[in-house]
Design a protein around this motif. Structure first.
Motif, mmCIF file in Angstrom:
data_model
loop_
_atom_site.group_PDB
_atom_site.id
_atom_site.type_symbol
_atom_site.label_atom_id
_atom_site.label_comp_id
_atom_site.label_asym_id
_atom_site.label_seq_id
_atom_site.Cartn_x
_atom_site.Cartn_y
_atom_site.Cartn_z
ATOM 1 N N GLY A 76 -18.745 -1.544 22.315
ATOM 2 C CA GLY A 76 -18.072 -0.434 22.978
ATOM 3 C C GLY A 76 -16.691 -0.773 23.477
ATOM 4 N N GLN A 77 -16.111 -1.844 22.921
ATOM 5 C CA GLN A 77 -14.742 -2.208 23.275
ATOM 6 C C GLN A 77 -13.778 -1.559 22.278
ATOM 7 O OE1 GLN A 77 -14.226 -3.696 26.000
ATOM 8 N NE2 GLN A 77 -16.183 -4.700 26.459
ATOM 9 N N ALA A 78 -12.646 -1.105 22.770
ATOM 10 C CA ALA A 78 -11.664 -0.456 21.906
ATOM 11 C C ALA A 78 -11.071 -1.454 20.920
ATOM 12 C CB ALA A 78 -10.557 0.175 22.739
ATOM 13 N N ARG A 79 -10.943 -1.020 19.682
ATOM 14 C CA ARG A 79 -10.284 -1.833 18.663
ATOM 15 C C ARG A 79 -9.244 -0.956 17.969
ATOM 16 N NH1 ARG A 79 -11.062 -2.972 13.124
ATOM 17 N NH2 ARG A 79 -12.996 -1.754 13.034
ATOM 18 N N THR A 80 -8.008 -1.385 17.999
ATOM 19 C CA THR A 80 -6.932 -0.625 17.367
ATOM 20 C C THR A 80 -6.703 -1.138 15.952
ATOM 21 O OG1 THR A 80 -5.842 -0.173 19.483
ATOM 22 C CG2 THR A 80 -4.494 0.021 17.491
ATOM 23 N N ILE A 81 -6.785 -0.229 14.993
ATOM 24 C CA ILE A 81 -6.477 -0.555 13.602
ATOM 25 C C ILE A 81 -5.001 -0.237 13.387
ATOM 26 C CG2 ILE A 81 -7.020 -0.146 11.177
ATOM 27 C CD1 ILE A 81 -9.752 0.952 12.129
ATOM 28 N N ARG A 82 -4.215 -1.266 13.261
ATOM 29 C CA ARG A 82 -2.769 -1.091 13.088
ATOM 30 C C ARG A 82 -2.476 -0.476 11.720
ATOM 31 N NH1 ARG A 82 1.189 -3.962 10.648
ATOM 32 N NH2 ARG A 82 -0.371 -5.466 9.933
ATOM 33 N N ASN A 83 -1.571 0.485 11.693
ATOM 34 C CA ASN A 83 -1.144 1.111 10.430
ATOM 35 C C ASN A 83 -2.339 1.626 9.629
ATOM 36 O OD1 ASN A 83 1.330 0.212 11.267
ATOM 37 N ND2 ASN A 83 1.680 -1.192 9.563
ATOM 38 N N ALA A 84 -3.259 2.309 10.316
ATOM 39 C CA ALA A 84 -4.456 2.811 9.631
ATOM 40 C C ALA A 84 -4.126 3.955 8.688
ATOM 41 C CB ALA A 84 -5.485 3.265 10.665
ATOM 42 N N ILE A 85 -3.192 4.799 9.079
ATOM 43 C CA ILE A 85 -2.819 5.967 8.289
ATOM 44 C C ILE A 85 -1.366 5.807 7.870
ATOM 45 C CG2 ILE A 85 -2.524 8.479 8.308
ATOM 46 C CD1 ILE A 85 -4.645 8.550 10.562
ATOM 47 N N CYS A 86 -1.111 6.087 6.608
ATOM 48 C CA CYS A 86 0.245 6.014 6.049
ATOM 49 C C CYS A 86 0.691 7.424 5.702
ATOM 50 C CB CYS A 86 0.235 5.125 4.807
ATOM 51 S SG CYS A 86 1.755 5.178 3.828
ATOM 52 N N MET A 87 1.906 7.778 6.070
ATOM 53 C CA MET A 87 2.464 9.080 5.701
ATOM 54 C C MET A 87 3.863 8.879 5.132
ATOM 55 S SD MET A 87 2.836 12.592 7.918
ATOM 56 C CE MET A 87 4.183 12.028 8.950
ATOM 57 N N HIS A 88 4.118 9.500 4.004
ATOM 58 C CA HIS A 88 5.446 9.453 3.423
ATOM 59 C C HIS A 88 5.595 10.630 2.469
ATOM 60 C CE1 HIS A 88 2.986 7.512 0.321
ATOM 61 N NE2 HIS A 88 3.947 7.750 -0.544
ATOM 62 N N ASP B 206 0.816 -1.211 0.000
ATOM 63 C CA ASP B 206 0.000 0.000 0.000
ATOM 64 C C ASP B 206 0.852 1.265 0.000
ATOM 65 O OD1 ASP B 206 -2.704 -1.305 0.414
ATOM 66 O OD2 ASP B 206 -1.619 -2.077 2.146
ATOM 67 N N CYS B 207 2.035 1.213 0.541
ATOM 68 C CA CYS B 207 2.897 2.388 0.678
ATOM 69 C C CYS B 207 4.330 1.990 0.344
ATOM 70 C CB CYS B 207 2.844 2.936 2.102
ATOM 71 S SG CYS B 207 1.180 3.273 2.721
ATOM 72 N N LEU B 208 5.029 2.880 -0.345
ATOM 73 C CA LEU B 208 6.434 2.650 -0.695
ATOM 74 C C LEU B 208 7.297 3.757 -0.117
ATOM 75 C CD1 LEU B 208 6.267 1.632 -4.491
ATOM 76 C CD2 LEU B 208 6.734 0.137 -2.553
ATOM 77 N N GLY B 209 8.487 3.408 0.318
ATOM 78 C CA GLY B 209 9.433 4.414 0.744
ATOM 79 C C GLY B 209 9.652 4.423 2.240
ATOM 80 N N GLU B 210 10.053 5.570 2.738
ATOM 81 C CA GLU B 210 10.315 5.781 4.163
ATOM 82 C C GLU B 210 8.973 6.156 4.806
ATOM 83 O OE1 GLU B 210 12.829 5.824 7.498
ATOM 84 O OE2 GLU B 210 13.470 5.442 5.429
ATOM 85 N N ILE B 211 8.322 5.188 5.423
ATOM 86 C CA ILE B 211 6.927 5.327 5.834
ATOM 87 C C ILE B 211 6.820 5.571 7.323
ATOM 88 C CG2 ILE B 211 4.655 4.226 5.850
ATOM 89 C CD1 ILE B 211 5.794 4.799 3.039
ATOM 90 N N ARG B 212 5.890 6.465 7.681
ATOM 91 C CA ARG B 212 5.487 6.629 9.085
ATOM 92 C C ARG B 212 4.021 6.228 9.174
ATOM 93 N NH1 ARG B 212 3.662 7.366 13.837
ATOM 94 N NH2 ARG B 212 4.653 8.797 15.313
ATOM 95 N N TYR B 213 3.739 5.203 9.938
ATOM 96 C CA TYR B 213 2.368 4.740 10.111
ATOM 97 C C TYR B 213 1.783 5.296 11.407
ATOM 98 C CZ TYR B 213 3.133 1.244 6.441
ATOM 99 O OH TYR B 213 3.399 0.613 5.251
#
Length: 638
Positions: free
Chosen positions: A335-347, A318-325
């Motif tokens: 109502g339980q917390a669910r964490t979506i890992r690497n939901a947002i990609c920034m590069h 989904d993402c190429l390069g030097e990525i910050r997720y």
């Protein structure tokens, strides 16, 4: 000490919701007696403070973290709209939702899971399948939002409509095998089928659509050589919590299950541009008028909370390069917390030439490379996958690109042809449809007092002043009231909208501005008398401008599911507020009108749509003159 009594670890009012805060909210609601065995969370997100409160916040100030929850009782279909302070452990607001006038909460996962059991117990459905020679156990039922069509038996009831797709084996994509001519209307609260429309027998298409099966795709090509993107010295951006700085840009990232990625307090060269930006709604209306499909129109944000289904992005795919997720936290139905890992990609990525000139007189040969910061997320809602990519460029341009891919929604394609669908495979159709997005742009160009000028390119008639007829000019019209500011793009006139700050001037005596460049593709094509027109009025214009209000967040209203229409923008703009030199919000509709191609099957190559915001008169000259030449020594300059 309870979670609700612990101090929040957030340091800014707009910081994204945390898992601890989700747990604290649930604890407060339970203590207030608002939860029970049959109660589910249809929505939970940060209740963002008023703009004035955010502006007044100083580092070190205590942050009152408030959250809005929509609670649905599966037992009787009742629902509540609740605002909770996780900081003060209080229920601040509580309102019963009226399903007739307000609409219904969004459809939740628990209800999706009920559908096949409900239909499996309904003889009208199973008999219709068996008459077609189908084993009901092989048919996947897809529950879809019902819209609002004045059926008396549905008034005040929580309903969906279900279509069937045959699945031949566990790995088979059922979208290739629609069971057309048949639809079930389902009351979710009663867990009963209220109506089955068995309109027509149409053969179930047999050709598989398994794009991930080597038997269909053939061997992978071997001619693509690797592309590796590296930044040996690391990225050029810095991240502090949710705050991002990059090449004169400064912004904050947010996320919620309804809008997905949100952007806040965006400034360039320490000058504000946007207070908040998001995709606040989208609607996908279909064109097939048949008795089993006329109702198909889906508001993916408001009816499904589509960012719940945000993908965990993977490096190299989904993402190429030097990525910050960035991870994102949402709440599940309980109502339980669910964490979506690497939901947002920034590069950051190279984007070709920024500027270039080879001058015959001065003997100069200069080239500079453009670069952009990319902030994105991808979500899957049913058959479609959507990516939203915000781009920030070195020259001050902001771009939003929406990417549509996945699988087109399918129907049968009868032997006599189909006026509202494309044949994608033998006997398989894909109905014509639109993907219409609405971006909410809370503008702040050099400050909160802004105005909008509509600018057209116009011909100048032949006259004494224009004897050869070559002249053309720009025509500028100030939009002064909300009633004047529901506008359509016009590509024949090169129409754009300038967001100006009337209180400031550049060195030429002009107001600094950012320009909204629309793509100008068709808006909503449904008839003005249609239900979807009433419910998706936002999509009938490319631009709306409203006076800022803390409560006005969603262009089709707060509760979209089964809403009868008229909520959101048409209701707000009826006040006809002054928008000339005020705190204003732009709502921009853009999107795709999709006449599917055979090449879109069995999985659709990405289609693109979006818009741009560019500075005009915001600077006195090109703000990228200080960009250095490329270090590799292969370009002129330096």
């Amino acid at each position: 000490m309870t979670l609700a009594e612990e101090r929040t670890t957030t340091t800014h009012p707009l910081d994204p919701m945390t898992a601890d805060e989700v747990r604290a909210v649930r604890e407060i609601l339970a203590a207030a007696g608002l939860l029970g065995e049959s109660v589910r969370f249809a929505f939970l997100a940060l209740e963002e403070p008023a703009k004035a409160a955010v502006r007044a916040h100083q580092p070190g100030d205590e942050v009152d973290r408030r959250f809005r929850a929509i609670l649905l009782d599966l037992a009787d279909g009742s629902s509540k709209d609740v605002v909770v302070s996780a900081t003060r452990s209080t229920v601040d607001e509580l309102r019963e939702i009226d399903p007739v006038t307000d609409g219904q909460p969004p459809i939740i996962d628990t209800e999706f899971e009920l559908i096949e059991d409900i239909l499996g117990a309904e003889p009208r459905w199973t008999d219709a399948l068996r008459r077609r020679g189908l084993d009901p156990a092989t048919v996947r039922a897809v529950p879809l939002s019902a819209g609002s069509y004045d059926h008396p038996e549905e008034t005040g009831r929580r309903v969906v409509r279900a279509l069937g797709f045959q699945q031949f084996h566990e790995k088979d994509h059922p979208w290739a095998h629609p069971v057309d001519g048949l639809v079930a209307y389902v009351d979710l609260t009663a867990r009963a089928v209220t109506k089955v429309i068995d309109h027509r027998d149409l053969p179930v298409p047999q050709e598989p659509g398994n794009f991930d099966d080597p038997a269909q795709t053939g061997p992978h090509r071997t001619s693509l050589k690797p592309i590796r993107i590296t930044q040996p010295e690391g990225p050029s951006f810095t991240v502090e919590g949710s705050r991002v700085r990059w090449q004169n840009w400064d912004l904050r990232l947010g996320f919620n299950e309804r809008e997905g990625l949100t952007l806040h307090e965006i400034s360039f060269h320490e000058r504000p541009v946007l207070y908040r930006a998001s995709v606040a709604e989208m609607v996908v209306p279909y064109a097939d008028p048949s008795p089993v499909r006329f109702w198909q129109n889906y508001f993916d944000c408001g009816e499904y909370m589509f960012a719940r289904y945000t993908n965990s992005l993977e490096l190299g795919c989904d993402c190429l390069g030097e990525i910050r997720y960035f991870d994102a936290v949402v709440a599940d139905d309980l109502g339980q917390a669910r964490t979506i890992r690497n939901a947002i990609c920034m590069h950051e990525e190279d984007f070709g030439v920024l500027w270039k000139h080879s001058d015959m007189f001065a003997g100069s040969h200069e080239t500079r490379r453009q670069r952009r910061l990319v902030v994105s997320f991808f979500t899957t809602i049913g058959n479609y996958d959507y990516g939203f990519y915000w781009y920030f460029y070195l020259d001050g341009t902001i771009e939003l690109e929406a990417k549509a891919t996945g699988i087109t929604f399918t129907s049968a394609y009868p032997a006599e042809g189909h006026s509202y669908a494309t044949e994608m495979a033998p006997g398989l159709g894909a109905p014509y449809h639109q993907h219409l997005f609405c971006a909410r742009l809370d503008v702040s160009v050099d400050g909160d007092r802004n105005a909008v000028d509509e600018v057209d390119a116009v011909r100048v008639p032949v006259s004494e002043a224009n004897p050869y007829g070559n002249a053309f000019r720009e025509a500028r019209t100030r939009l002064t009231r909300e009633s004047e500011a529901a506008r359509a793009a016009d590509n024949t006139r090169g129409r754009v909208w300038h967001i100006v700050n009337p209180d400031r001037q550049n060195r030429f005596g002009r107001n600094p501005a950012y320009v909204l460049y629309p793509e100008g593709q068709p808006t909503l094509l449904a008839d003005e008398s249609s239900s979807v027109h009433a419910r998706a009025t936002f999509a009938t214009k490319h631009l709306w401008v409203t006076r800022y209000s803390d409560a006005e967040r969603y262009p089709a209203g707060d509760l979209v599911n089964q809403n009868p229409g008229g909520a959101g923008l048409p209701a707000w703009t009826a006040a006809d507020r002054d928008i000339d030199g005020e705190d204003i919000v732009l709502w921009h509709t853009f999107g795709l009108t999709h006449f599917p191609r055979p090449e879109d099957w069995p999985v659709m190559p990405v289609d693109y749509t979006g818009f741009k915001l560019k500075p005009v008169g915001f600077f006195d000259r090109n703000p990228t003159l200080d960009v250095p030449p490329s270090a590799q020594g292969h370009c002129h300059g330096g």
